[in-house]
Write a protein that holds these residues in place. Structure first.
Motif, PDB file in Angstrom:
ATOM      1  N   VAL A 125       0.848  -1.198   0.000  1.00  0.00           N
ATOM      2  CA  VAL A 125       0.000   0.000   0.000  1.00  0.00           C
ATOM      3  C   VAL A 125       0.882   1.246   0.000  1.00  0.00           C
ATOM      4  CG1 VAL A 125      -1.917   1.181   1.171  1.00  0.00           C
ATOM      5  CG2 VAL A 125      -1.645  -1.302   1.410  1.00  0.00           C
ATOM      6  N   ASP A 165      -0.442   7.192  -0.963  1.00  0.00           N
ATOM      7  CA  ASP A 165      -1.641   7.705  -1.622  1.00  0.00           C
ATOM      8  C   ASP A 165      -2.781   6.703  -1.652  1.00  0.00           C
ATOM      9  OD1 ASP A 165      -0.785  10.171  -2.060  1.00  0.00           O
ATOM     10  OD2 ASP A 165      -0.350   9.952  -4.195  1.00  0.00           O
ATOM     11  N   GLY A 166      -2.564   5.563  -1.024  1.00  0.00           N
ATOM     12  CA  GLY A 166      -3.653   4.593  -0.912  1.00  0.00           C
ATOM     13  C   GLY A 166      -3.802   3.664  -2.103  1.00  0.00           C
ATOM     14  N   THR A 205      -3.050   0.203  -3.885  1.00  0.00           N
ATOM     15  CA  THR A 205      -2.655  -1.125  -3.418  1.00  0.00           C
ATOM     16  C   THR A 205      -2.181  -1.960  -4.601  1.00  0.00           C
ATOM     17  OG1 THR A 205      -4.299  -1.016  -1.666  1.00  0.00           O
ATOM     18  CG2 THR A 205      -3.449  -3.195  -2.196  1.00  0.00           C
TER      19      THR A 205
END
Ligand SMILES: O=C([O-])C(=O)C[C@H](O)[C@@H](O)C(=O)[O-]
Ligand SMILES: [Mg+2]
Length: 437
Positions: free
Chosen positions: A47, A50-51, A53
Motif C-alpha cells: 500500500v 496515496d492509498g 494497493t
C-alpha cells in the motif's frame, strides 16, 4: 490520470499486508505422492501513501512466510519504483540454516533451496506488487513497465496429471468433476476436456508416477489422439540416465521436449549427449548460479522459468536474455497458483521475444481464487491485460475466507507435503528414493 497528477503522487510504501491462504487442490499425482487437499499460497498487498494497493503472490509454505515479514519491512518507507535497492539489501535478511539445501531435492520438486533462492521467492511477490502499484499509479500495464509486450496473448499448455477422482475418504476436501485419470485412456480423456474447455493445443503430462512403459503408452495415446501437437513428459527427475535415454528413444518422434527426466546437471548432461530430444528443466537450473555449468555442459536446451523463484519479472527477463545469448530456449514453469501469479506470468511472458514454447500453468486445476474475476483461457492463450498494473482485482471476501481456512488449519497443510498426503491412502508410502526407475 494526467501526467502531472501521477507525478505528484506519493509512491512511498506505508504498509505491506501479508495474507497466507489455503487453496483447494485436486488429488494430482506426481513422483512424490499426491497433492494435499489444500495448498498454501501467500498473498501480498503493498500500500502506498496515496492509498494505491499493489498485489503479489508467492509460495506460502512456512519457510517463505518466515522471510516475508522481514523482507516486507525493508520495503516500508521506500517507493514502489525503488526495487533494485530492495533486492540489493535483501541478503541482510537471515535465513534459517535448517531451511537451506544446495541439493536438487526431488522432494520439494523445486530444485535447490539456497538462502538466496528462498529470499528471491518472497521478493518476487513484493516486486510484482510494487509493479502493480506503480502501473496503477501511472495508468500503465505491468508489461509496459517491463518495456512493452511483443505479443497480445500468451500461449499455455494443458498440464495433464494422473489423478484420482477424489481425495482419500475421510479427508476434508473440495470436489471437482474431472474424474480419475490413471491410464492412457484417462489421460487422453483429460486432454480432450482441456481442449474443449480452454482450447489448449499443446500438452504436458506429469510423469514419474507409473513405470516408464505405462507413461510411454500414455504419451503414445496422446500422439495418436492429437497428431502433430507438441507433447512433453515430466517425471521430475525420477529416472536413471539409462531409463531416460530409453524413453527418449521410444518417444523421440513425438516429444517437443523431455522435462527433467533425471536429477541434476551431470546426469542431465549425460542424457542430453545421448539423444536428439531437447531437455527442459525447472529443477537443475533454478538459480543464476546454476546456469554456467548447465549451459557449458549443454545439459539443458530449454529453461522453464518460475518467476517466483527466479526473483520476479525483471529477473525472468534477465534469464531470458542469458538463454538467448547461449541459444537455449526459455518458457515458464508453474506450481499450484492463483490468478495474481497467472497475471504476472502473462505480463512477463508477453515481453520475452524468445519464448517459443507454450507456458505451464496449474490454474485450470484451481477452482478457487482471490480475484473478483478469474483470468480466462481462450484458444489455449491468456490475453495480456492492458488495464493499469496487473489488470486484476482482489476479492476481499474470498481472501478472508481462504485465510480463515489457513488460520483454522492445525499446521498439517501449511507446508506442501505430497508424500504425507499419499500416506493417507497408503500408510506404507515413504518418500521414494531417486532414481525410482
Ligand atoms: O514442472 C514441474 O516440475 C512442476 O510443475 C512441479 C510441480 O510441483 C508438479 O510436480 C506438481 O504440481 O505436482
Ligand atoms: Mg517440471
Amino acid at each position: 490520470m494526467t501526467a502531472s497528477a501521477s507525478a505528484s503522487r506519493d509512491l512511498t510504501v506505508t504498509e505491506v499486508r501479508l495474507t497466507p491462504v489455503l487453496v483447494a487442490d485436486p488429488p494430482l499425482l506426481n513422483t512424490q505422492g499426491v497433492h494435499q487437499p489444500y495448498t498454501p499460497r501467500l498473498i501480498v498487498e503493498v500500500v502506498t501513501a496515496d492509498g494505491i494497493t499493489g498485489l503479489g503472490e508467492t509460495y506460502g509454505d512456512t519457510k517463505y512466510l518466515e522471510l516475508a515479514r522481514p523482507l516486507a519491512d525493508r520495503l516500508l518507507g521506500h517507493r514502489v519504483d525503488d526495487l533494485n535497492r530492495l533486492f540489493a539489501e535483501a541478503d541482510q535478511v537471515a535465513v534459517d540454516a535448517a531451511r537451506v539445501s544446495g541439493q536438487v531435492d526431488v522432494g520439494g520438486l523445486r530444485g535447490v533451496q539456497t538462502a538466496d533462492k528462498l529470499r528471491l521467492s518472497v521478493l518476487s511477490a513484493l516486486e510484482v506488487a510494487c509493479l502493480d502499484a506503480l502501473g496503477k499509479s501511472l495508468g500503465l500495464p505491468v508489461h509496459a513497465l517491463l518495456g512493452g509486450k511483443v505479443r497480445d496473448a500468451v500461449e499455455y499448455s494443458a498440464y495433464l496429471f494422473y489423478r484420482w477422482a477424489e481425495h482419500p475418504e475421510g479427508v476434508t476436501a473440495e470436489k471437482d468433476d474431472w474424474g480419475a485419470a490413471v491410464d492412457p485412456a484417462g489421460v487422453v480423456e483429460q486432454a480432450r476436456r482441456f481442449t474443449e474447455r480452454y482450447g489448449f493445443t499443446s500438452f504436458k503430462l506429469k510423469g514419474g508416477v507409473f513405470p516408464p512403459e505405462e507413461e510411454i503408452a500414455a504419451v503414445r495415446a496422446l500422439a495418436a489422439a492429437f497428431p502433430g501437437h507438441p507433447l512433453r513428459l515430466d517425471p521430475n527427475g525420477a529416472w536413471s540416465v539409462e531409463t531416460s535415454l530409453k524413453v527418449a528413444k521410444e518417444l523421440g518422434d513425438v516429444l517437443e521436449y523431455l522435462e527433467d527426466p533425471t536429477l541434476g546437471t551431470p546426469a542431465m548432461a549425460e542424457v542430453a549427449a545421448g539423444t536428439e530430444v531437447p531437455l527442459a528443466t525447472n529443477m537443475c537450473v533454478t538459480t543464476f548460479a546454476e546456469i554456467k555449468e548447465a549451459f557449458t555442459r549443454d545439459a539443458v536446451q530449454v529453461v522453464l522459468s518460475d518467476h517466483h523463484y527466479w526473483g520476479g519479472l525483471r529477473n525472468t527477463q534477465h534469464l531470458a536474455a542469458i538463454c538467448r545469448t547461449f541459444g537455449v530456449g526459455v518458457s515458464m514453469h508453474s506450481n499450484t497458483h492463483l490468478g495474481i501469479s497467472l497475471a504476472a506470468m502473462t505480463h512477463v511472458a508477453s515481453t520475452v521475444p524468445n519464448l517459443h514454447h507454450a507456458c505451464d500453468s496449474h490454474y485450470p486445476w484451481q477452482s478457487e481464487d482471490v480475484l473478483t474475476e478469474r483470468l480466462a483461457f481462450e484458444d489455449g492463450t491468456v490475453r495480456v491485460p492492458d488495464a493499469p498494473g496487473l489488470g486484476v482485482e482482489l476479492d476481499r471476501d474470498r481472501l478472508a475466507f481462504l485465510h480463515r481456512r489457513w488460520l483454522d488449519d492445525d499446521g498439517a497443510l501449511r507446508d506442501r507435503d505430497d508424500a504425507a498426503a499419499m500416506r493417507i491412502a497408503d500408510p506404507s508410502w515413504t518418500q521414494p528414493a531417486v532414481p525410482r526407475w
